[in-house]
Scaffold this active site. Sequence first.
Site, PDB file in Angstrom:
ATOM      1  N   CYS A  52      -3.519  -5.135  22.042  1.00  0.00           N
ATOM      2  CA  CYS A  52      -2.509  -4.381  21.314  1.00  0.00           C
ATOM      3  C   CYS A  52      -3.202  -3.195  20.650  1.00  0.00           C
ATOM      4  CB  CYS A  52      -1.869  -5.281  20.256  1.00  0.00           C
ATOM      5  SG  CYS A  52      -0.921  -4.339  19.059  1.00  0.00           S
ATOM      6  N   LYS A 112      -6.950   7.075  10.030  1.00  0.00           N
ATOM      7  CA  LYS A 112      -5.935   6.029   9.983  1.00  0.00           C
ATOM      8  C   LYS A 112      -6.215   5.161   8.752  1.00  0.00           C
ATOM      9  CE  LYS A 112      -4.093   2.331  12.604  1.00  0.00           C
ATOM     10  NZ  LYS A 112      -4.391   1.135  13.251  1.00  0.00           N
ATOM     11  N   HIS A 168       3.860   1.619   2.423  1.00  0.00           N
ATOM     12  CA  HIS A 168       5.115   0.972   2.022  1.00  0.00           C
ATOM     13  C   HIS A 168       5.802   1.810   0.939  1.00  0.00           C
ATOM     14  CE1 HIS A 168       2.493  -2.700   3.061  1.00  0.00           C
ATOM     15  NE2 HIS A 168       3.322  -2.518   4.072  1.00  0.00           N
ATOM     16  N   HIS A 180       0.856  -1.189   0.000  1.00  0.00           N
ATOM     17  CA  HIS A 180       0.000   0.000   0.000  1.00  0.00           C
ATOM     18  C   HIS A 180       0.895   1.243   0.000  1.00  0.00           C
ATOM     19  CE1 HIS A 180       0.903   0.423   4.241  1.00  0.00           C
ATOM     20  NE2 HIS A 180       0.316  -0.732   4.531  1.00  0.00           N
ATOM     21  N   CYS A 208       1.391 -10.684  20.162  1.00  0.00           N
ATOM     22  CA  CYS A 208       0.527 -10.108  19.119  1.00  0.00           C
ATOM     23  C   CYS A 208       1.045 -10.579  17.764  1.00  0.00           C
ATOM     24  CB  CYS A 208       0.530  -8.577  19.190  1.00  0.00           C
ATOM     25  SG  CYS A 208      -0.343  -7.861  17.783  1.00  0.00           S
ATOM     26  N   HIS A 265      -3.515  -3.524  16.893  1.00  0.00           N
ATOM     27  CA  HIS A 265      -4.355  -4.602  16.362  1.00  0.00           C
ATOM     28  C   HIS A 265      -5.488  -4.925  17.333  1.00  0.00           C
ATOM     29  CE1 HIS A 265      -0.403  -5.071  14.339  1.00  0.00           C
ATOM     30  NE2 HIS A 265      -1.163  -5.264  13.289  1.00  0.00           N
ATOM     31  N   LYS A 278      -7.958  -1.431   6.661  1.00  0.00           N
ATOM     32  CA  LYS A 278      -8.829  -2.240   5.808  1.00  0.00           C
ATOM     33  C   LYS A 278     -10.289  -2.026   6.164  1.00  0.00           C
ATOM     34  CE  LYS A 278      -6.500  -6.094   3.874  1.00  0.00           C
ATOM     35  NZ  LYS A 278      -6.205  -7.506   3.911  1.00  0.00           N
ATOM     36  N   CYS A 338       1.793  -7.742  15.155  1.00  0.00           N
ATOM     37  CA  CYS A 338       3.085  -7.063  15.307  1.00  0.00           C
ATOM     38  C   CYS A 338       4.235  -8.050  15.273  1.00  0.00           C
ATOM     39  CB  CYS A 338       3.174  -6.331  16.645  1.00  0.00           C
ATOM     40  SG  CYS A 338       2.096  -4.925  16.796  1.00  0.00           S
TER      41      CYS A 338
HETATM   42  N1  MSP Z   1       8.410  -6.759   8.320  1.00  0.00           N
HETATM   43  C1  MSP Z   1       8.545  -5.680   9.228  1.00  0.00           C
HETATM   44  C2  MSP Z   1       9.847  -4.927   9.002  1.00  0.00           C
HETATM   45  C3  MSP Z   1      11.071  -5.758   9.129  1.00  0.00           C
HETATM   46  S1  MSP Z   1      12.504  -4.839   8.736  1.00  0.00           S
HETATM   47  C4  MSP Z   1      13.781  -5.806   9.214  1.00  0.00           C
HETATM   48  C5  MSP Z   1       7.380  -4.709   9.049  1.00  0.00           C
HETATM   49  N2  MSP Z   1       6.737  -4.756   7.884  1.00  0.00           N
HETATM   50  S2  MSP Z   1       5.460  -3.856   7.485  1.00  0.00           S
HETATM   51  O1  MSP Z   1       4.996  -4.418   6.243  1.00  0.00           O
HETATM   52  O2  MSP Z   1       4.530  -3.806   8.555  1.00  0.00           O
HETATM   53  O3  MSP Z   1       6.017  -2.441   7.182  1.00  0.00           O
HETATM   54  C6  MSP Z   1       6.103  -1.417   8.156  1.00  0.00           C
HETATM   55  C7  MSP Z   1       6.609  -0.166   7.470  1.00  0.00           C
HETATM   56  O4  MSP Z   1       5.710   0.222   6.409  1.00  0.00           O
HETATM   57  C8  MSP Z   1       6.724   1.086   8.307  1.00  0.00           C
HETATM   58  O5  MSP Z   1       7.860   1.122   9.127  1.00  0.00           O
HETATM   59  C9  MSP Z   1       6.759   2.122   7.220  1.00  0.00           C
HETATM   60  O6  MSP Z   1       8.011   2.081   6.580  1.00  0.00           O
HETATM   61  C10 MSP Z   1       5.698   1.642   6.263  1.00  0.00           C
HETATM   62  N3  MSP Z   1       4.362   2.166   6.587  1.00  0.00           N
HETATM   63  C11 MSP Z   1       3.241   1.423   6.771  1.00  0.00           C
HETATM   64  N4  MSP Z   1       2.172   2.245   6.976  1.00  0.00           N
HETATM   65  C12 MSP Z   1       2.545   3.534   6.961  1.00  0.00           C
HETATM   66  C13 MSP Z   1       1.890   4.777   7.169  1.00  0.00           C
HETATM   67  N5  MSP Z   1       0.587   4.888   7.368  1.00  0.00           N
HETATM   68  N6  MSP Z   1       2.656   5.905   7.189  1.00  0.00           N
HETATM   69  C14 MSP Z   1       4.013   5.847   6.995  1.00  0.00           C
HETATM   70  N7  MSP Z   1       4.635   4.681   6.796  1.00  0.00           N
HETATM   71  C15 MSP Z   1       3.961   3.503   6.711  1.00  0.00           C
HETATM   72  O7  MSP Z   1       7.136  -3.928   9.954  1.00  0.00           O
END
Ligand code: MSP
Length: 468
Positions: free
Chosen positions: A145, A294, A21, A18, A128, A148, A297, A131
Amino acid sequence: MQKYYVNTPIYYVNDVPHVGHLYTTLAADVLARYYRIKLGHENVLFVTGTDEHGAKVAQAAAQHNKTPQEYADEVAPVFQKAWEATNISHDYFMRTTHHEHKKIVQGILQKMYDAGHIYKGVYEGLYCVGCEKFLTEQDMVNGKCPLHPNQEPIQQKEDNYFFKLSSFGAQVKAKIESGELEVQPQSRRNEVLGRIEQGIEDISISRQGVAWGIQIPWDTSQTVYVWVEALFNYYTATKIIPGKEDFWPNQLQLMAKDIVWFHACIWPALLLAAELKLPKAIFAHGFFTINGQKMSKSLGNVIAPQELVDTYGADGARYLLLSAYTFGNDGDLALDKFTDTYNSDLANGLGNLVSRTAKLCEGLNMGERTPLEFSEKYKNRMEHYEFKEVLDDIWAKLAELDKYFNHTMPWKLKDSPEALKEALLPVVQGLVDIAAELEPFMPQTAEKMSKQFTSAAIGAVEPYFTRI
Ligand code: MSP
């Protein structure tokens, strides 16, 4: 020669990519592109990828009646496609199911175990899955959490292997305090230091009940805790990609604030225990909401990168995301304003000046030119993650050029080619300079601009951005 190695977090494959990312990956891309210009392509390494093990991915796979590997093989390419669509220029896409990654992680853990940094114990607590972490009392809100709330934390009691995180707290703290390990922005640094000061406990680094993972080499009834092996991807990538071994340690790990503790405390401690070098810097940006809410989904407001590209093009999407608010802060993506911004800044602002200038240059011999060197201000901003401010500066320059254009009225000089050329030259040079500064942000547009305005024969072209 200075090297620059930048990483994004590796994203879970339990779901498709999304715009959250994309946001982090785009920021890393802008930096990688900038440093390629500054240091040369061969001195930059940019790695992103996917985090494919653990209970969360196994659960999602089961819901789709797939094995976790099949599921990961399906979702990882969706991330790769999203990065292609948005012009992300990563040098390598890291997947934690890569056999070499598994082997290297096992070797490192064995070494840590042999050195006495890992011991067996019993873990009892709430976990969790969303997380992929054990929850502490402080983590929970009303017994759940906060990230979640729809998932019940799971009560777990199992034999686990523990990492002596507590023995490394003081060293990690000293490295952050001395600046040897930069944790940015300042607010995140304070948060991490404060938490270390409160005292840290050892952490469980294996799972008994999670089959989908890398086996603990000395006890195959357990798998490595997904976070631990995921963190090591930053290092294993340099061993897996041919010829990139000397890129370790990395200069920058980008992420959002949600995972800063893992990166700024647990990860450096693991590296110290493994006797590996530490990253130079960790930068955790904020979280954004979508139209004030926020992204979730259940609210149905999760946006796929492709949706933005379909409406605004890759460069349009890149511009809109990074110009929305100051990088590092929390912010909002006011999607309802995206179209207005696109029309005013890109279709009218940049696009219009380009078209008007090119049209008047038609048929003249404008001579060739190259962009000026990057200014200190530009470099300084880029190296301090001030992306929105760089874009603001560029658009201020565009406004200046526009003002000059309207003031000089070159269209009135059509009968005198020399005067016309002279009037147009400052605008043409300005656009060439702007193209260079825009390259990290809007690579396609920058390339078109640069091709068009560096040549002696500047001809009119199709508009770069069509009004929506
Ligand atoms: N798999 C772990 C990371 C492991 S790194 C060794 C993880 N993955 S995640 O798919 O949940 O990605 C989290 C990251 O996605 C956040 O740290 C950020 O980079 C990005 N973001 C997800 N949602 C976001 C927002 N709403 N706003 C900004 N960044 C966002 O955690």
